[in-house]
Design an enzyme around this catalytic site. Structure first.
Site, PDB file in Angstrom:
ATOM      1  N   TYR A   1     -59.721 -32.745  16.782  1.00 37.35           N
ATOM      2  CA  TYR A   1     -58.468 -33.188  16.186  1.00 37.35           C
ATOM      3  C   TYR A   1     -57.316 -32.303  16.648  1.00 37.35           C
ATOM      4  O   TYR A   1     -57.378 -31.085  16.548  1.00 37.35           O
ATOM      5  CB  TYR A   1     -58.545 -33.143  14.660  1.00 37.35           C
ATOM      6  CG  TYR A   1     -59.443 -34.172  14.024  1.00 37.35           C
ATOM      7  CD1 TYR A   1     -59.921 -35.265  14.743  1.00 37.35           C
ATOM      8  CD2 TYR A   1     -59.817 -34.051  12.691  1.00 37.35           C
ATOM      9  CE1 TYR A   1     -60.743 -36.206  14.143  1.00 37.35           C
ATOM     10  CE2 TYR A   1     -60.629 -34.989  12.078  1.00 37.35           C
ATOM     11  CZ  TYR A   1     -61.106 -36.061  12.812  1.00 37.35           C
ATOM     12  OH  TYR A   1     -61.921 -36.984  12.207  1.00 37.35           O
TER      13      TYR A   1
ATOM     14  N   HIS B   1     -70.043 -36.563  15.420  1.00 41.02           N
ATOM     15  CA  HIS B   1     -68.814 -37.337  15.333  1.00 41.02           C
ATOM     16  C   HIS B   1     -68.985 -38.822  15.687  1.00 41.02           C
ATOM     17  O   HIS B   1     -68.435 -39.691  15.015  1.00 41.02           O
ATOM     18  CB  HIS B   1     -67.748 -36.720  16.246  1.00 41.02           C
ATOM     19  CG  HIS B   1     -66.353 -36.993  15.803  1.00 41.02           C
ATOM     20  ND1 HIS B   1     -65.315 -36.110  16.025  1.00 41.02           N
ATOM     21  CD2 HIS B   1     -65.795 -38.027  15.143  1.00 41.02           C
ATOM     22  CE1 HIS B   1     -64.189 -36.609  15.524  1.00 41.02           C
ATOM     23  NE2 HIS B   1     -64.466 -37.775  15.001  1.00 41.02           N
TER      24      HIS B   1
ATOM     25  N   PRO C   1     -59.563 -44.746   4.407  1.00 40.08           N
ATOM     26  CA  PRO C   1     -59.670 -45.570   3.200  1.00 40.08           C
ATOM     27  C   PRO C   1     -58.392 -46.295   2.833  1.00 40.08           C
ATOM     28  O   PRO C   1     -58.425 -47.234   2.038  1.00 40.08           O
ATOM     29  CB  PRO C   1     -60.047 -44.547   2.118  1.00 40.08           C
ATOM     30  CG  PRO C   1     -59.437 -43.271   2.590  1.00 40.08           C
ATOM     31  CD  PRO C   1     -59.614 -43.303   4.084  1.00 40.08           C
ATOM     32  N   LEU C   2     -57.271 -45.877   3.409  1.00 47.14           N
ATOM     33  CA  LEU C   2     -55.995 -46.521   3.102  1.00 47.14           C
ATOM     34  C   LEU C   2     -55.570 -47.473   4.204  1.00 47.14           C
ATOM     35  O   LEU C   2     -54.415 -47.890   4.256  1.00 47.14           O
ATOM     36  CB  LEU C   2     -54.919 -45.457   2.864  1.00 47.14           C
ATOM     37  CG  LEU C   2     -55.236 -44.471   1.739  1.00 47.14           C
ATOM     38  CD1 LEU C   2     -54.125 -43.448   1.583  1.00 47.14           C
ATOM     39  CD2 LEU C   2     -55.471 -45.205   0.431  1.00 47.14           C
ATOM     40  N   GLY C   3     -56.487 -47.832   5.082  1.00 47.15           N
ATOM     41  CA  GLY C   3     -56.175 -48.769   6.148  1.00 47.15           C
ATOM     42  C   GLY C   3     -55.600 -50.060   5.587  1.00 47.15           C
ATOM     43  O   GLY C   3     -56.213 -50.707   4.760  1.00 47.15           O
TER      44      GLY C   3
END
Length: 285
Positions: free
Chosen positions: A51, A125, A206-208
């Protein structure tokens, strides 16, 4: 609270990718965001060696440790979950290396950057199509045996790959991290398998669809409608729905601002009623 193997952790984690993912990321704002998460009771922080805004590995891990280290004792109180198996190429492109040799090197490099005695949770990953999945899992088993990591997880897997991981890793496997949101529910079979085996399901993204509900179909519209009726954000409704849908789900929303963390944490006290849950579940059909 939720179970992560032998641990009890906060029902919501924080995905730290967003504190360093843009080229002009604000280091001090990232520190304030992590501090807010700590103050709100979050004890799981998810990162990865890959990242960051450039091809350099470890940017996010270092930023997260710096932020956690700004609060005395925080590093001892939280679970840091990092990942290996993604690499970065020219122009910050994304590559994959699931070879046992690479995973062993990557885990040790992450351990050094985190400055811990061992990594609380180390996650593979993404599966590498060039490497038999059982071989990648064997590398993770070796990291546990060598004391480099305490627990392991897999990410972006299907049910067949999860079955391989269970067979190779046994009790060392404590989590799966897959994308799951109101508008992305293809990992539901994996979640059900996690429930059957007592494995935590860390929901990334989760907020897609909740940040821009317009035009994303019936599911996003239903969550937006419930949010308006409740006088809260669609994001909060999405996280509350996840938490009530399964005791194994631990959402890990990303956040780059303290305000985002506080709104996410408020989902842990938002109790949706049976009619609301039925509507939200049905919106994906």
């Amino acid at each position: 609270m939720r179970r992560l193997g032998d641990l009890e952790i906060s029902a919501l984690g924080m995905g730290s990718m967003t504190i360093t993912q843009v080229p002009d990321f604000d280091v001090e704002r990232g520190i304030r965001t992590v501090q807010t998460a700590l103050d709100a009771g979050i004890t799981l922080f998810d990162t990865a060696d890959s990242y960051g805004p450039t091809s350099e590995l470890g940017v996010n891990e270092r930023a997260l440790v710096r932020a956690l280290g700004s609060r005395p004792g925080a590093l001892e109180r939280v679970v840091i979950a990092t990942k290996g198996g993604h690499t970065r190429g020219p122009n910050a492109s994304w590559w994959i290396d699931g070879s046992p040799e690479y995973l062993a090197r990557a885990a040790r490099a992450s351990l050094g950057r985190l400055g811990l005695d061992s990594i609380p949770l180390y996650q593979h990953h993404r599966p590498d199509v060039r490497v038999p999945f059982a071989e990648s899992m064997g590398a993770l088993r070796g990291l546990v045996d060598d004391g480099i990591v305490q627990r392991v997880g897999v990410s972006n897997v299907d049910t067949a790959q999860l079955g391989v991981a269970i067979a190779v890793l046994g009790d060392a496997l404590v989590s799966v991290q897959n994308e799951y949101s109101p508008v992305e529910r293809s990992s539901l079979p994996v979640l059900r398998m996690c429930e059957a085996h007592g494995i935590a399901f860390l929901a990334w993204g989760p907020l897609g669809g909740m940040r821009a509900a317009k035009g994303l179909g019936e599911a996003a519209g239903a969550f937006a409608d419930v949010a308006r009726a409740r006088g809260v954000s669609p994001q909060r409704v999405a996280l509350a729905w996840m938490l009530q849908s399964s005791p194994n789900v631990i959402p890990i929303p990303g956040a780059s601002r303290p305000e985002s963390v506080l709104d996410s944490v408020a989902a842990t006290t938002l109790e949706l009623d049976a009619d609301e849950l039925a509507r939200l579940e049905g919106s994906a059909q």
